[in-house]
Design a protein around this motif. Structure first.
Motif, PDB file in Angstrom:
ATOM      1  N   ILE A  53     -17.379  33.496  37.971  1.00 45.00           N
ATOM      2  CA  ILE A  53     -17.634  32.212  37.292  1.00 45.00           C
ATOM      3  C   ILE A  53     -16.452  32.039  36.002  1.00 45.00           C
ATOM      4  O   ILE A  53     -15.904  32.571  34.903  1.00 45.00           O
ATOM      5  N   ILE A  54     -16.024  30.838  36.349  1.00 40.78           N
ATOM      6  CA  ILE A  54     -14.743  30.234  35.588  1.00 40.78           C
ATOM      7  C   ILE A  54     -15.210  29.251  34.318  1.00 40.78           C
ATOM      8  O   ILE A  54     -14.704  28.418  34.342  1.00 40.78           O
ATOM      9  N   GLN A  55     -15.326  30.070  33.400  1.00 41.45           N
ATOM     10  CA  GLN A  55     -15.847  29.316  32.123  1.00 41.45           C
ATOM     11  C   GLN A  55     -16.526  29.711  31.259  1.00 41.45           C
ATOM     12  O   GLN A  55     -15.945  31.055  31.051  1.00 41.45           O
ATOM     13  N   ALA A  56     -15.482  29.177  30.206  1.00 43.10           N
ATOM     14  CA  ALA A  56     -15.325  30.041  28.535  1.00 43.10           C
ATOM     15  C   ALA A  56     -16.773  29.856  27.563  1.00 43.10           C
ATOM     16  O   ALA A  56     -16.750  31.469  26.982  1.00 43.10           O
ATOM     17  N   VAL A  73      -6.463  28.396  47.294  1.00 40.69           N
ATOM     18  CA  VAL A  73      -6.962  29.303  47.165  1.00 40.69           C
ATOM     19  C   VAL A  73      -8.311  29.517  46.670  1.00 40.69           C
ATOM     20  O   VAL A  73      -8.612  31.034  46.847  1.00 40.69           O
ATOM     21  N   GLN A  74      -8.885  28.995  46.337  1.00 41.45           N
ATOM     22  CA  GLN A  74      -9.732  28.666  46.145  1.00 41.45           C
ATOM     23  C   GLN A  74     -11.378  28.881  46.787  1.00 41.45           C
ATOM     24  O   GLN A  74     -12.115  29.488  46.556  1.00 41.45           O
ATOM     25  N   VAL A  75     -10.966  27.664  47.544  1.00 47.37           N
ATOM     26  CA  VAL A  75     -11.637  27.635  48.970  1.00 47.37           C
ATOM     27  C   VAL A  75     -11.153  29.151  49.087  1.00 47.37           C
ATOM     28  O   VAL A  75     -12.757  29.796  50.201  1.00 47.37           O
TER      29      VAL A  75
HETATM   30  C1  LIG Z   1     -12.424  26.144  34.547  1.00 44.26           C
HETATM   31  S1  LIG Z   1     -13.010  25.981  36.640  1.00 44.26           S
HETATM   32  C2  LIG Z   1     -14.382  25.801  36.428  1.00 44.26           C
HETATM   33  C3  LIG Z   1     -15.378  26.352  37.960  1.00 44.26           C
HETATM   34  C4  LIG Z   1     -16.520  26.623  38.246  1.00 44.26           C
HETATM   35  N1  LIG Z   1     -16.992  25.421  37.758  1.00 44.26           N
HETATM   36  C5  LIG Z   1     -16.969  27.905  37.262  1.00 44.26           C
HETATM   37  O1  LIG Z   1     -17.412  27.723  36.175  1.00 44.26           O
HETATM   38  O2  LIG Z   1     -16.018  28.609  38.017  1.00 44.26           O
HETATM   39  C6  LIG Z   1     -12.146  24.407  36.595  1.00 44.26           C
HETATM   40  C7  LIG Z   1     -12.708  23.622  38.469  1.00 44.26           C
HETATM   41  O3  LIG Z   1     -12.506  22.168  38.641  1.00 44.26           O
HETATM   42  C8  LIG Z   1     -11.468  22.310  39.978  1.00 44.26           C
HETATM   43  N2  LIG Z   1     -11.425  20.551  39.531  1.00 44.26           N
HETATM   44  C9  LIG Z   1     -10.204  20.509  39.028  1.00 44.26           C
HETATM   45  N3  LIG Z   1      -9.692  19.321  39.375  1.00 44.26           N
HETATM   46  C10 LIG Z   1     -10.162  19.333  40.208  1.00 44.26           C
HETATM   47  C11 LIG Z   1     -10.582  17.713  40.959  1.00 44.26           C
HETATM   48  N4  LIG Z   1      -9.792  16.335  40.827  1.00 44.26           N
HETATM   49  N5  LIG Z   1     -10.855  17.237  42.378  1.00 44.26           N
HETATM   50  C12 LIG Z   1     -11.784  18.956  42.681  1.00 44.26           C
HETATM   51  N6  LIG Z   1     -11.834  20.304  42.149  1.00 44.26           N
HETATM   52  C13 LIG Z   1     -10.957  20.537  40.524  1.00 44.26           C
HETATM   53  C14 LIG Z   1     -10.587  23.753  39.834  1.00 44.26           C
HETATM   54  O4  LIG Z   1      -9.685  22.896  40.990  1.00 44.26           O
HETATM   55  C15 LIG Z   1     -11.460  24.414  39.105  1.00 44.26           C
HETATM   56  O5  LIG Z   1     -12.359  24.748  40.532  1.00 44.26           O
END
Ligand SMILES: C[S@@+](CC[C@H](N)C(=O)[O-])C[C@H]1O[C@@H](n2cnc3c(N)ncnc32)[C@H](O)[C@@H]1O
Length: 309
Positions: free
Chosen positions: A59-62, A117-119
């Motif tokens: 979970i990539i949220q601060a 990479v995330q996919v």
């Molecule tokens: C901080 S991470 C949050 C990830 C996820 N929502 C979570 O809670 O774990 C930001 C995400 O936004 C995606 N992202 C940023 N710009 C994007 C775009 N133009 N199209 C699709 N995804 C995007 C990134 O690839 C990343 O997966």
């Protein structure tokens, strides 16, 4: 004879090529500008996803709770995620939140991330989970969701700390409007630039926001711009608020400090000159369930669940 055969093969090749090209809608001018920014974000996450996984986990949220499932349950409740819905997790990371929602609800979730990479990571994560619902994750730019998924397709569109990566938020919100079903909900949880309390602190806020933007490939959102766009499109405002977590359960953003210190990304060198630069908000809006241009006599939303209360 041989020429005839060659000619047939060439014609077949041309037809196949045309079939492939015709299905890929070409980007508009505004989409092309965003594509440039999206490519930078993709590089950022392709290079840093392993680091994020090391500190944040899936979970990539601060802004979260010590036990992150408490925060995810809160998201389910506030975004009104329910069985039977078709949900888009826009900027889905490695699919951690999508898998959590689909492990509790019988929902169909499409996740989109700009990072290949995330996919790849998400495939392992999905395979390891016992899911009630379905999760499907693909690489793509969320500024093109209407083209990728079609119009009026989703009951919910979620941005969980992903919205701020967009360099064209009005365009992104327009795309969400188009991809939502009538009555569908757009839910954004993200950081927004703090209003300047005075000129001196204002300068500090702008400087620190600038550092965050550079370090994370971000464009911390301006609440005024976001609200103006939502209202221009006639989205129905359901709420804007600071996420409500209990103080004892709140992680106090320590995870982002850990991340920054460990990897020297946007590290805070001195707290002396520091002013807290952002506000975390949840924004929840609904696409009108009816066409405002056709049914001009209808103003207030027709929400069956609300009307029943
Ligand atoms: C901080 S991470 C949050 C990830 C996820 N929502 C979570 O809670 O774990 C930001 C995400 O936004 C995606 N992202 C940023 N710009 C994007 C775009 N133009 N199209 C699709 N995804 C995007 C990134 O690839 C990343 O997966």
């Amino acid at each position: 004879m041989i020429f005839l055969l060659l000619a047939i093969i060439v014609i077949q090749l041309i037809i196949m090529l045309w079939l492939v090209v015709k299905d890929e809608p070409s980007p508009t001018k505004a989409e092309k500008i965003s594509l440039n920014n999206a490519a930078q974000v993709a590089t950022f996450y392709n290079e840093t996803t392993n680091k994020f996984l090391e500190v944040y986990g899936e979970i990539i949220q601060a802004f979260r709770t010590n036990d992150v499932s408490v925060y995810l349950n809160y998201t389910i409740q506030n975004a009104e995620l329910k069985d039977g819905q078709k949900i888009l997790d826009a900027g889905c990371g490695v699919g951690g939140p999508a898998c959590y929602f689909a492990s509790r609800l019988n929902v169909e979730i499409e996740g989109i991330t700009i990072s290949t990479v995330q996919v790849e990571k998400s495939k392992e994560i999905i395979a390891a989970k016992d899911l009630k619902g379905k999760v499907n994750i693909q690489q793509g730019d969320y500024h093109r969701i209407d083209k990728i998924y079609g119009k009026e397709n989703f009951d919910r569109i979620l941005f969980l700390e992903s919205f701020g990566h967009s360099d064209n938020k009005p365009l992104l919100i327009e795309k969400c409007f188009s991809a939502l079903k009538p009555g569908g909900i757009l839910y954004i949880k993200d950081l927004f630039v703090r209003e300047h309390p005075n000129a001196e602190d204002g300068k500090k806020i702008d400087r620190i926001v600038d550092e965050i933007n550079k370090a994370y490939c971000y464009h911390v959102a301006d609440l005024h711009e976001v609200l103006a766009t939502l209202r221009r499109l006639n989205f129905i405002l359901l709420f804007i608020k600071t996420p409500e977590v209990k103080t004892g359960e709140f992680e106090h953003l320590s995870i982002s400090n850990d991340f920054q210190n460990l990897f020297d990304i946007a590290k805070i060198i001195s707290w002396e000159d520091y002013v807290f630069p952002i506000d975390f908000y949840e924004i929840k809006v609904m696409k009108p369930p009816f066409d405002l241009n056709e049914q001009k006599y209808l103003y207030f939303l027709n929400r069956p669940e609300v009307n029943e209360k």
